[in-house]
Design an enzyme around this catalytic site. Structure first.
Site, mmCIF file in Angstrom:
data_model
loop_
_atom_site.group_PDB
_atom_site.id
_atom_site.type_symbol
_atom_site.label_atom_id
_atom_site.label_comp_id
_atom_site.label_asym_id
_atom_site.label_seq_id
_atom_site.Cartn_x
_atom_site.Cartn_y
_atom_site.Cartn_z
ATOM 1 N N LYS A 133 44.100 -25.957 27.548
ATOM 2 C CA LYS A 133 44.593 -24.761 26.834
ATOM 3 C C LYS A 133 43.692 -24.451 25.637
ATOM 4 O O LYS A 133 43.410 -23.281 25.331
ATOM 5 C CB LYS A 133 46.051 -24.963 26.383
ATOM 6 C CG LYS A 133 46.605 -23.804 25.542
ATOM 7 C CD LYS A 133 46.667 -22.522 26.336
ATOM 8 C CE LYS A 133 46.710 -21.212 25.623
ATOM 9 N NZ LYS A 133 47.342 -21.014 24.377
ATOM 10 N N GLU A 140 38.668 -17.485 25.374
ATOM 11 C CA GLU A 140 39.352 -16.247 24.948
ATOM 12 C C GLU A 140 38.690 -15.667 23.695
ATOM 13 O O GLU A 140 38.416 -14.463 23.620
ATOM 14 C CB GLU A 140 40.822 -16.598 24.694
ATOM 15 C CG GLU A 140 41.678 -15.524 24.069
ATOM 16 C CD GLU A 140 43.072 -16.085 23.721
ATOM 17 O OE1 GLU A 140 43.780 -16.562 24.621
ATOM 18 O OE2 GLU A 140 43.449 -16.047 22.525
HETATM 19 C C1 6PG Z 1 47.629 -17.344 24.919
HETATM 20 C C2 6PG Z 1 47.017 -17.217 23.546
HETATM 21 C C3 6PG Z 1 47.853 -17.771 22.472
HETATM 22 C C4 6PG Z 1 47.031 -17.932 21.217
HETATM 23 C C5 6PG Z 1 47.736 -17.438 20.045
HETATM 24 C C6 6PG Z 1 46.903 -17.617 18.771
HETATM 25 O O1 6PG Z 1 46.945 -17.929 25.739
HETATM 26 O O2 6PG Z 1 48.724 -16.838 25.157
HETATM 27 O O3 6PG Z 1 45.795 -17.909 23.584
HETATM 28 O O4 6PG Z 1 48.411 -18.999 22.828
HETATM 29 O O5 6PG Z 1 46.761 -19.265 21.009
HETATM 30 O O6 6PG Z 1 48.026 -16.100 20.282
HETATM 31 O O7 6PG Z 1 45.670 -17.004 18.872
HETATM 32 P P1 6PG Z 1 44.763 -16.833 17.576
HETATM 33 O O8 6PG Z 1 44.095 -18.153 17.311
HETATM 34 O O9 6PG Z 1 43.795 -15.750 17.930
HETATM 35 O O10 6PG Z 1 45.667 -16.439 16.457
#
Ligand code: 6PG
Length: 414
Positions: A133, A140
């Site tokens: 993850k 991402e």
């Molecule tokens: C997901 C996202 C999510 C993400 C948070 C925080 O896969 O649904 O990756 O879990 O970790 O939205 O993201 P940021 O670090 O950009 O705030």
């Protein structure tokens, strides 16, 4: 739903094997919850941490609970708000026995993958689920940054308005660039409040919650080059340094011309090639860490779980499922990827040339191109670094004529 006053009362009312699912902020709250819940659990129960925990914490908690016979699962979830309605991508790791008990529940919240099965699979022991993850989020970050750079190029170098950019990018929906992040980007680019684009009212300082840091730390700690993921994280940091940006802006006032010309095919190819390099970095981190901990992470299965529900789902991901079924080496060494690099790297360099002369900030597109340059044997330069290390630290160097042979020294000061 039933209400309970205490955790004990809630758990005593359940039939073993009980499955306890925690959705909390990572770190201390998870440890606090485990401390509060565990005394009420018995051997054979399953405890699931669904937060974005660091994988080393998950490994620690897995062994801690295993000692009491409790099956601990560290489960990566991806999907955000849309996932709640349409299903999410589920990445459980830890106790395989616990996974088999919790599997129906986990599969019931999963999206449907490209082959019709749930986007849920047992990733591997210990912290393997949370680890993938973290890498998902690193990928991402870089993919979001790439969209930002494509936007910046079309907005500030070519001079298109957000809705015109959406028109250009909507053609990409019919290609391997199609996916969730493209869809939401198109939607964002088109939104207006009155006559003004909503996007242009948003302060350009990007936030983050920490998982990108974990991905960069994993890459650095295991010696895996991850220039794009690192660039994307640092781009967010830099965007937040308003004080420096405001003051340096006074001396870097060169304005883009707003009429730069570039081939849209070049831009598309540059974007797609950079995405492949980004995925290469992510999969490479997973290969290294999985080998180190003997987690045996199956990249074809992982790609399948990422074909729907998660933020990085895309038609490219659908291709990775097949690719990893028949490939057990680095992604960039796959014949199809090598052909793609040969065909599209010149286009990426042309795009970088335009962005650089238009003074744009495109660190991920540049990092992708620089990765390819650095991953070739041409124009050696690390030999100078080895010479310097030997000069000041007597660390030794290997010779071109004997690359795996013994270390040599040179009497630099004579
Ligand atoms: C997901 C996202 C999510 C993400 C948070 C925080 O896969 O649904 O990756 O879990 O970790 O939205 O993201 P940021 O670090 O950009 O705030």
């Amino acid at each position: 739903a039933k209400g309970f006053e205490t955790i004990g009362a809630l758990l005593d009312g359940l039939v073993p094997a009980r499955i306890v699912m925690m959705m909390l902020t990572a770190d201390e709250p998870v440890d606090d919850a485990i401390t509060a819940i565990t005394p009420h659990l018995s051997k054979g129960d399953v405890q699931i941490d669904g937060s974005n925990s660091h994988y080393s914490d998950t490994t620690r908690r897995y062994h801690q609970l295993k000692a009491s016979g409790i099956h601990f699962l560290g489960c990566g979830f991806s999907g955000g708000l849309d996932g709640i309605a349409n299903g999410i991508s589920v990445m459980p790791g830890g106790s395989e026995e616990g996974y088999q008990i919790a599997r129906p529940v986990l599969e019931s919240v999963a999206a449907i993958s490209v082959d019709g099965s749930p986007c849920c699979t047992f990733i591997g022991p210990e912290g393997a689920g949370h680890f993938v993850k973290i890498v998902h989020n690193g990928i991402e970050y870089a993919e979001m940054q790439l969209f930002a750079e494509v936007y910046a190029t079309l907005r500030y170098a070519v001079g298109l308005t957000p809705d015109h950019i959406a028109e250009v990018l909507s053609a990409w929906k019919e290609t391997d660039a199609s996916g969730y992040l493209l869809d939401i980007t198109l939607n964002i680019l088109r939104q207006k409040e009155g006559d003004a684009f909503v996007l242009e009212s948003i302060l350009d300082s990007a936030g983050h919650k920490g998982t990108g840091v974990y991905a960069v730390q994993a890459a650095a700690g295991f010696g895996v080059p991850a220039m794009m993921i690192t660039a994307a994280l640092h781009a967010r940091y830099l965007s937040g340094q308003r004080h420096i940006r405001t003051h340096l802006d006074e001396v870097t006032r060169s304005q883009p011309r707003k009429n730069a010309s570039m081939g849209t095919t070049d831009l598309y190819n540059a974007f797609q090639l950079a995405r492949i390099i980004n995925y290469h970095e992510g999969f490479s981190i997973i290969r290294a860490v999985s080998a180190h901990y003997q987690w045996n992470i199956n990249l074809a299965e992982l790609s399948r779980v990422w074909t729907n529900g998660c933020i990085i789902r895309s038609s490219l991901m659908n291709r990775f499922v097949k690719l990893w079924e028949n490939w057990d080496d680095e992604l960039v060494l796959h014949p199809e990827v090598k052909t793609l690099i040969a065909a599209t790297w010149p286009g990426l360099r042309r795009i970088n040339h335009v962005s650089s002369s238009e003074t744009l900030f495109t660190p991920c597109l540049v990092a992708a191109s620089q990765y390819i340059a650095g991953a070739s044997l041409r124009f050696p330069a690390a030999n100078l670094i080895q010479a310097q290390r030997d000069y000041f630290g007597n660390y030794g160097f290997r010779k071109v004529s004997d690359p795996t042979g013994p270390l040599h020294h040179f009497p630099w000061r004579n």
